[in-house]
Enzyme design. Structure first.
Site, PDB file in Angstrom:
ATOM      1  N   HIS A   1      -1.470   0.947 -10.320  1.00 48.88           N
ATOM      2  CA  HIS A   1      -2.105  -0.038  -9.418  1.00 48.88           C
ATOM      3  C   HIS A   1      -2.647  -1.244 -10.215  1.00 48.88           C
ATOM      4  O   HIS A   1      -3.844  -1.541 -10.194  1.00 48.88           O
ATOM      5  CB  HIS A   1      -3.237   0.655  -8.621  1.00 48.88           C
ATOM      6  CG  HIS A   1      -3.544  -0.036  -7.325  1.00 48.88           C
ATOM      7  ND1 HIS A   1      -3.685   0.630  -6.136  1.00 48.88           N
ATOM      8  CD2 HIS A   1      -3.737  -1.335  -7.020  1.00 48.88           C
ATOM      9  CE1 HIS A   1      -3.959  -0.225  -5.163  1.00 48.88           C
ATOM     10  NE2 HIS A   1      -3.992  -1.430  -5.685  1.00 48.88           N
TER      11      HIS A   1
ATOM     12  N   ARG B   1       0.853  -1.179   0.000  1.00 45.40           N
ATOM     13  CA  ARG B   1       0.000   0.000   0.000  1.00 45.40           C
ATOM     14  C   ARG B   1       0.891   1.231   0.000  1.00 45.40           C
ATOM     15  O   ARG B   1       1.936   1.255   0.680  1.00 45.40           O
ATOM     16  CB  ARG B   1      -0.908   0.009   1.234  1.00 45.40           C
ATOM     17  CG  ARG B   1      -2.162  -0.829   1.072  1.00 45.40           C
ATOM     18  CD  ARG B   1      -3.100  -0.210   0.029  1.00 45.40           C
ATOM     19  NE  ARG B   1      -4.353  -0.914  -0.138  1.00 45.40           N
ATOM     20  CZ  ARG B   1      -4.638  -1.733  -1.152  1.00 45.40           C
ATOM     21  NH1 ARG B   1      -3.738  -1.985  -2.081  1.00 45.40           N
ATOM     22  NH2 ARG B   1      -5.819  -2.299  -1.239  1.00 45.40           N
TER      23      ARG B   1
ATOM     24  N   GLU C   1      -3.676   8.131  -5.313  1.00 37.74           N
ATOM     25  CA  GLU C   1      -3.651   7.554  -6.674  1.00 37.74           C
ATOM     26  C   GLU C   1      -4.741   8.189  -7.533  1.00 37.74           C
ATOM     27  O   GLU C   1      -5.901   8.133  -7.143  1.00 37.74           O
ATOM     28  CB  GLU C   1      -3.846   6.046  -6.589  1.00 37.74           C
ATOM     29  CG  GLU C   1      -2.678   5.348  -5.910  1.00 37.74           C
ATOM     30  CD  GLU C   1      -2.929   3.851  -5.689  1.00 37.74           C
ATOM     31  OE1 GLU C   1      -3.903   3.308  -6.232  1.00 37.74           O
ATOM     32  OE2 GLU C   1      -2.153   3.242  -4.949  1.00 37.74           O
TER      33      GLU C   1
HETATM   34  C1  GLV Z   1      -5.526  -4.256  -4.723  1.00 32.51           C
HETATM   35  O1  GLV Z   1      -4.834  -3.354  -4.425  1.00 32.51           O
HETATM   36  C2  GLV Z   1      -6.137  -5.103  -3.730  1.00 32.51           C
HETATM   37  O2  GLV Z   1      -6.131  -4.723  -2.565  1.00 32.51           O
HETATM   38  O3  GLV Z   1      -6.606  -6.173  -4.088  1.00 32.51           O
END
Ligand code: GLV
Length: 326
Positions: free
Chosen positions: A289, A241, A270
């Site tokens: 991401h 994260r 983001e």
């Molecule tokens: C993506 O970031 C997730 O948490 O699956």
């Protein structure tokens, strides 16, 4: 610092009678279609994101989506299944509800997908792909150091399912894998492990440092100079994260040569603001991401496994410990 939950799973409240599920977000139609086949006795309804209607609120005992419904408090929902692995946005809301709600999450194929993402970047750097493109642009023909992975050290922060997927991928190309977790307990995919509280947990000779940590009050901003300054010329990859990393410290670590490059798939905001330094720093690679994108099959598999556990009176293996935050 470990994205597994099993050792605390007994603290979790597990509702047994689950019959009616609301399904929201982009994967909703496909998830409901598959659930009809896989769990035929579960009634599932597609609902829009945001607020639930009074009728849906009263009807459902369970909910799945990437986000929580805004008015979950007024519902009779006792189980929420997160369509993703990282549940940091859901935990604080569920913790404040006056009644216990079970939270489970989707990991699915993410350990393998994220392992491949990390491996792609590690191999690309080891083989100097970016430098050779630059050489080609100026018609230069010069060999750089050959890739060296056998016996090199890769350190992974977080030794849960995703950390283990990353370690497995790196091990496959010869790395010695070092894992950092809360207690330092051993995990099979890792050559060795150390506790996060140990100031020497990250070996100074790590050529690669990968972050897979979940975001909790404890991990927020926890990866900074105290970690980076141990390293020399390492490749840093963040697939955990964004807010676990102190970005100013990352900037400094690149400048001082502790890191030679940072690959960031996740950021505190983001997308990052237009004027953020990460956009045009030559030693930063950004991806939006995408290291592992949940698909409907991942959700259905995780959800049906949790449902089976619940109906058998067991706490699901993918349950989140709300007190711990992952
Ligand atoms: C993506 O970031 C997730 O948490 O699956």
């Amino acid at each position: 610092m470990d994205d597994t939950v099993d050792q605390h799973a007994e603290d979790v409240t597990a509702p047994r009678e689950i019959r009616r599920l609301l399904v929201a977000d982009v994967l909703a139609e496909r998830v409901v279609e598959r659930l009809r086949v896989v769990c035929p006795d579960l009634e599932a309804r597609v609902v829009p994101e945001g607020s639930l209607s009074n009728e849906d609120l009263a009807w459902a005992d369970a909910y799945t989506g990437f986000q929580l419904p805004e008015n979950i408090e007024g519902s009779s929902i006792v189980w929420v299944h997160a369509m993703m692995a990282g549940v940091d946005a859901l935990v604080p809301v569920l913790r404040l509800l006056p009644r216990p709600v079970l939270l489970t999450r989707t990991v699915g194929d993410m350990p393998r997908k994220i392992g491949l993402y990390v491996l792609t970047h590690v191999l690309g750097h080891a083989h100097h792909l970016a430098e050779y493109r630059q050489q080609q642009a100026v018609r230069q023909w010069q060999r750089l150091d050959p890739p060296r992975m056998r016996g090199a050290v890769a350190t992974v922060l977080g030794t849960g399912e995703i950390g283990a997927g990353v370690a497995g991928a790196l091990r496959g190309v010869g790395f010695e894998t070092c894992g950092v977790n809360r207690s330092g307990h051993e995990r099979p995919a890792f050559s060795r492990t150390a506790a996060a509280s140990d100031p020497d947990a990250v070996p100074p000779d790590s050529a690669v440092l990968v972050n897979t940590l979940p975001l909790t009050p404890e991990t927020e901003n926890s990866i900074g100079m105290s970690v980076f300054s141990r390293l020399q010329d390492a490749l840093f990859i963040n697939v955990g994260r964004g807010a676990t990393v102190a970005l100013d410290d990352l900037h400094t670590a690149l400048k001082l040569g502790h890191l030679r490059h940072a690959v960031l798939d996740v950021l505190p905001i983001e997308p990052p603001p237009a004027n953020a330094w990460v956009w045009d720093h030559p030693q930063v690679t950004l991806t939006p991401h995408v290291a592992a994108i949940t698909d409907a099959e991942d959700v259905v598999r995780a959800l049906s496994a949790a449902l089976e556990d619940l109906r058998a009176g067991r706490v699901p293996g993918n349950a989140v410990d709300l007190a711990r935050g992952y």
